[in-house]
Design an enzyme around this catalytic site. Structure first.
Site, PDB file in Angstrom:
ATOM      1  CB  CYS B 263     138.477  29.049  45.202  1.00 32.17           C
ATOM      2  SG  CYS B 263     139.323  27.528  44.759  1.00 32.17           S
ATOM      3  CG  HIS B 347     134.009  26.151  45.180  1.00 29.15           C
ATOM      4  ND1 HIS B 347     134.306  27.184  44.331  1.00 29.15           N
ATOM      5  CD2 HIS B 347     135.121  25.384  45.250  1.00 29.15           C
ATOM      6  CE1 HIS B 347     135.541  27.052  43.886  1.00 29.15           C
ATOM      7  NE2 HIS B 347     136.064  25.962  44.437  1.00 29.15           N
ATOM      8  CD  GLU B 349     131.148  28.715  43.988  1.00 29.43           C
ATOM      9  OE1 GLU B 349     131.312  29.128  45.147  1.00 29.43           O
ATOM     10  OE2 GLU B 349     132.090  28.280  43.292  1.00 29.43           O
TER      11      GLU B 349
END
Lengths: 573, 374
Positions: B263, B347, B349
């Site tokens: 990001c 993302h 994650e």
């Protein structure tokens, strides 16, 4: 990869007569597939024994055969038409079973016809309980303890396991025909016997019944490039034990945290990939309401009844996209038919709540057993969309066309307390109204949850509606007064603004009631005024619905061919 | 209690108070994810922003002690159509409203969030304010006098004040002084914190990595002092254009250690390799964005939260575009031709959102394996 240039002509198998568990949704799927294939310049040959369908209309396919859905007729059509491919996954279980038989008879090889989309091996692996369970074990997805039985004499092992209750599911049937839940040895024998007789393969599966667990479904899509997406997830209002076709279903799931949502999504994608499905597929899972434990229940390796619901609920055209995948196209090569700007390779975002209520034929079959179990009894369903659960529920109830316009039906109030508890504990077509009646009698959410295992989130929504109903009843005479004043007002005296101020509390209540989905008719009844008089009052007060789009993307992109739903929100589109 | 949401262009929404009372000003953005509000509330990348969720029923599963992405609520304000007052989920220990009150976050409920989203889509994200005490007129004045989102150094606001560690078995940050370990890490990672989410640290730990988290103001020498095996550039809030000092730090790390960026990390690498970023009209925030891996042709559904995109034209010195967004064709990932450096704009994650991209952590480990020949 763009569409396979070798495929010029395709045979599509329809789903035949409308029967319980296989209704008009497959006509919807088939018609969409015809259009989708012809959009790509493919010549479509259709076989369906049911002439009362849209897909058999002359303009839908290039050639239509209204002939019996049998191996013999399919072979004759193949011999005559010599199609390059066969699409089997859009005609429900009937179409899939027939395609399997045609393939097993060697007809496809003989005429050099390719089975398009999901390969036969994947269909077998998904449909054969044993093969499916072995695959799930191999990829580490949990399945409940179970036994495959081909003869009643094999019931010794499940009985010895001491796991009760057990659920019996016959193999290769649709709508769970012949299945049931056994609480003891006698019931187990009886249900097994019936299931074996009805199974095409004389085979039933007996497994742990996950009593009280949540039932969640994912509609997933995969293309030949192994790109896989979920179109929609759905949560059943009725916990495990009620066939999905007989459950009240809400989309998207309401009580799952992101961790739970993603855990089950990941499992569903893992499953569609391991099976190698090319097209749409429906995965049913069961989630423990008190932990992250879950089980995979079953997979439909085809466009299913739930796909039709998911399609309408999200705006994502599952059958259209499945048909294009079948001819070799990839998800990122197919346009999103609603936005026309984005691609079919995305996951719809909903900014509303969708509700499905099954429609049972018990009004026609007086005296039929109205309990609902794992064997589907519903002959249809209604769907509603609104910005919240309550108005979606109220809309769906009215759409049922059973002479009920809200949370009061004609029977629940006559039940004794004991009968009412039974009507909540044992699933039946009128359970929703029994729950509302229980709240009227002062029962608590916890008590109803203990009886039904229905998630407290849903129960509190119904409780909230009953509380609102009570307030409306208490304000009935004030509403009537207001309506009278308006009707008898001379030339704007008193003005509507003055009335609104004078009656501000009741006006606010009316806004709240309309926003929660109460029908004019119901409120008028509480007020003891004619429906039309209340309606005039409501409109004069400016309580009118607006229309919002179903656009697949929660307003993130502009939509080209959207459809609309009404709601009592602010902005009208 | 009555509350107002007012946008910079004067658009006003009247609703009911949610969470704390008071007034808050920020950039108003929307997220289309249908689940994951707790993760969104606590994601530092939302600092300086008032977030609205397009899904209308929020708070259904309550707030639980586990799904935190940082120690705080990071959003400036929160806007929903309907906040659940009786959540239902086995892990829930409080309602959304109680949680926001407890953390002093001002919110608004009962407004037409779809109308708000459409306004932002058409006119672009803009500054706005939520208040339980002002009139719409006074709010508009407050917005006009407030600093713009792009002007604030939000990374400095959300970064850790002191370095800390996240050991392989940790579920929370551990002070640097704590040196005992039960598990020897496979790799030791130095992470530059512009607004890291816990799930990045959890994911790295899941692959056997111990991560030391450094403030965004750390120098290259400080980051390299303990001789880490790899560098991780975290996500974070704000306009990347203003982070010259971070870009300088990262330039000092290039070529020294393998680097993965996520990001803001991707945008900073864009700057470090000669490019710039531009502001997207209404950003990418949600759990359903399709991204194409240009190397394999595979498409992934990704979790996104960014308002700026890297301009592909300026990239030089061996950095190239590796991933593209299928909705608007913007850059979603970079990869260096020779050096062990890659980054993605979305993302891996997840949390919230799909976990399909978790394989990037695996790729990072494999990259480290190649460098250190394990």
């Amino acid at each position: 990869m763009p569409k396979d240039p070798r495929i010029k002509k395709v045979l599509l198998i329809g789903s035949g007569p409308i029967i319980i568990g296989q209704a008009a949704e497959f006509d919807y799927a088939g018609a969409q597939a015809c259009q989708s294939l012809r959009e790509e310049g493919i010549e479509v040959v259709l076989i369906n024994s049911n002439p009362a369908t849209i897909m058999t209309d002359l303009e839908m396919a290039d050639r239509v055969y209204v002939e019996p859905l049998s191996v013999e007729f399919v072979e004759r059509i193949i011999a005559r038409e010599r199609p390059d491919g066969l699409v089997a996954t859009l005609g429900g279980q009937t179409g899939l079973n027939l395609a399997t038989q045609v393939a097993e008879a060697g007809i496809l090889e003989r005429y050099n016809v390719r089975l398009l989309g999901t390969p036969l091996r994947a269909i077998r692996q998904a449909e054969d309980r044993e093969e499916f369970r072995n695959l799930m074990r191999a990829i580490g997805e949990p399945v409940p303890e179970s036994w495959i039985i081909t003869d009643e004499s094999q019931l010794g092992d499940p009985i010895a396991s001491q796991i009760w209750p057990l659920i019996v599911r016959p193999a290769y049937t649709l709508g769970g025909t012949g299945g049931g839940i056994a609480y003891n040895v006698d019931e187990l024998y009886a249900i097994t016997k019936r299931g074996l007789a009805l199974s095409m393969r004389h085979q039933v599966m007996i497994e742990r019944y996950l009593s009280g667990w949540k039932e969640v479904e994912y509609e997933v899509m995969r293309d030949a490039n192994d790109t896989a997406i979920t179109v929609c997830n759905m949560e059943n209002f009725d916990p495990m034990g009620v066939h999905t076709g007989d459950s009240i279903v809400v989309a998207p799931s309401q009580t799952l945290s992101d961790k739970e949502y993603q855990m089950l999504r990941t499992a569903s994608l893992k499953i569609i990939r391991s099976l190698g499905i090319e097209g749409g597929c429906n995965v049913q899972l069961s989630l423990d309401p008190n932990s992250f434990a879950y089980f995979v229940i079953e997979v439909n390796p085809r466009v299913s009844r739930s796909s039709a619901l998911a399609s309408k609920a999200t705006g994502y055209t599952i059958a259209r996209v499945s048909a294009k995948i079948a001819i070799g196209m990839h998800l990122d090569e197919i346009q999103n038919a609603v936005t026309r700007k984005t691609l079919a390779c995305f996951e719809p975002a909903l900014d509303y709540c969708v509700l499905k209520i099954p429609r049972w034929p018990f009004d026609k079959f007086v005296g039929a057993d109205r309990t609902i179990t794992t064997q589907m009894k519903a002959t249809g369903e209604v769907m509603s969309i609104d910005r919240a659960f309550e108005p979606a529920l109220m809309k769906a109830i009215r759409s049922l066309e059973v002479g009920v316009y809200g949370l009061a039906n004609k029977t629940a109030h006559r039940l004794s307390d004991v009968e009412l508890e039974d009507a909540i504990r044992i699933p039946n077509d009128e359970r929703l109204w029994a729950i509302a009646e229980a709240f009227r009698r002062g029962m608590m959410v916890e008590e109803i949850n203990a009886l039904s295992n229905i998630d407290p989130w849903f129960l509190r929504k119904i409780q909230g509606l009953v509380k609102l109903e009570t307030r409306l009843k208490l304000s009935g005479s004030t509403i009537a007064q207001l309506a009278d004043k308006l009707e008898n007002a001379e030339e704007n005296t008193p003005s509507i603004e003055t009335l609104e101020q004078e009656y501000s509390r009741v006006v606010a209540l009316l806004r709240e009631a309309k926003r929660a989905g109460f029908a004019d008719r119901t409120i008028a009844e509480f007020a003891g005024v004619p429906e039309m008089r209340f309606r005039r009052l409501r409109k004069a007060l400016g309580i009118i619905p607006v229309y919002k789009m179903v656009d697949t993307c929660a307003a993130e992109f502009e939509a080209a061919t959207p459809y609309y739903y009404s709601c009592y929100d602010k902005e009208d589109e | 209690m009555r509350a107002f949401l007012v946008l910079e262009d004067g658009t006003t929404f009247e609703g009911k108070s949610l969470g704390a009372s008071g007034c808050t000003i920020g950039e108003v953005v929307f997220n289309t994810g249908m689940t994951g509000y707790q993760e969104i509330l606590t994601d530092p990348s939302y600092a300086g922003q008032i977030v609205t969720l397009t899904y209308p029923l929020i708070g259904n599963y309550g707030i639980n002690p586990e799904d935190f992405e940082s120690g705080q609520v990071q959003v400036e304000g929160f806007v929903v159509r309907e906040a659940a007052d009786s959540p239902s989920n086995w892990r829930s220990d409080r309602t959304l409203d109680a949680f926001l009150k407890e953390r002093g976050i001002v919110g608004i409920q009962g407004i037409d969030t779809r109308a708000l989203t459409r306004a932002l889509r058409v006119r672009g994200v803009m500054m706005g304010a939520v208040s339980t005490e002002d009139t719409p007129e006074s709010l508009l004045l407050r917005i006009k006098n407030a600093p713009n989102y792009a002007a604030a150094d939000l990374a400095k606001k959300v970064t850790t004040p002191q370095p800390y560690r996240w050991r392989v078995e940790d579920t929370h940050p551990t002070p640097m002084e704590e040196t005992a370990r039960n598990v020897e890490p496979r790799y030791r990672i130095a992470l530059l914190d512009f607004g890291v989410k816990y799930n990045i640290l959890r994911s790295l730990a899941g692959y056997g990595c111990e991560t030391t988290v450094y403030p965004c103001t750390a120098t290259p020498e400080e980051v390299l002092r303990e001789n880490p095996d790899g560098i991780f550039l975290s996500p974070g809030p704000g306009d990347p254009e203003q982070y010259d000092y971070i870009v300088r730090t990262v330039r000092g790390l290039i070529g020294k250690k393998p680097i993965m960026g996520v990001c803001m990390g991707n945008q900073i690498l864009g700057y470090a390799f000669g490019s710039k970023t531009f502001k997207l009209k209404f950003g990418h925030r949600g759990s359903n964005h399709p991204v194409k891996d240009l190397n394999t042709g595979r498409v992934y559904i990704t979790s996104q939260n960014h308002g700026y995109a890297v301009d592909p034209d300026g990239l030089k010195d061996g950095m190239e575009v590796a991933h593209l967004n299928l909705n608007d064709g913007t850059v979603e990932g970079l990869k260096h031709k020779e050096l062990p450096i890659f980054s993605i704009q979305y993302h891996p994650e997840a949390s919230p959102g799909p976990t399909d991209s978790a394989y990037f952590f695996q790729q990072y480990i494999e990259m480290l394996d190649r460098v250190y020949v394990k």
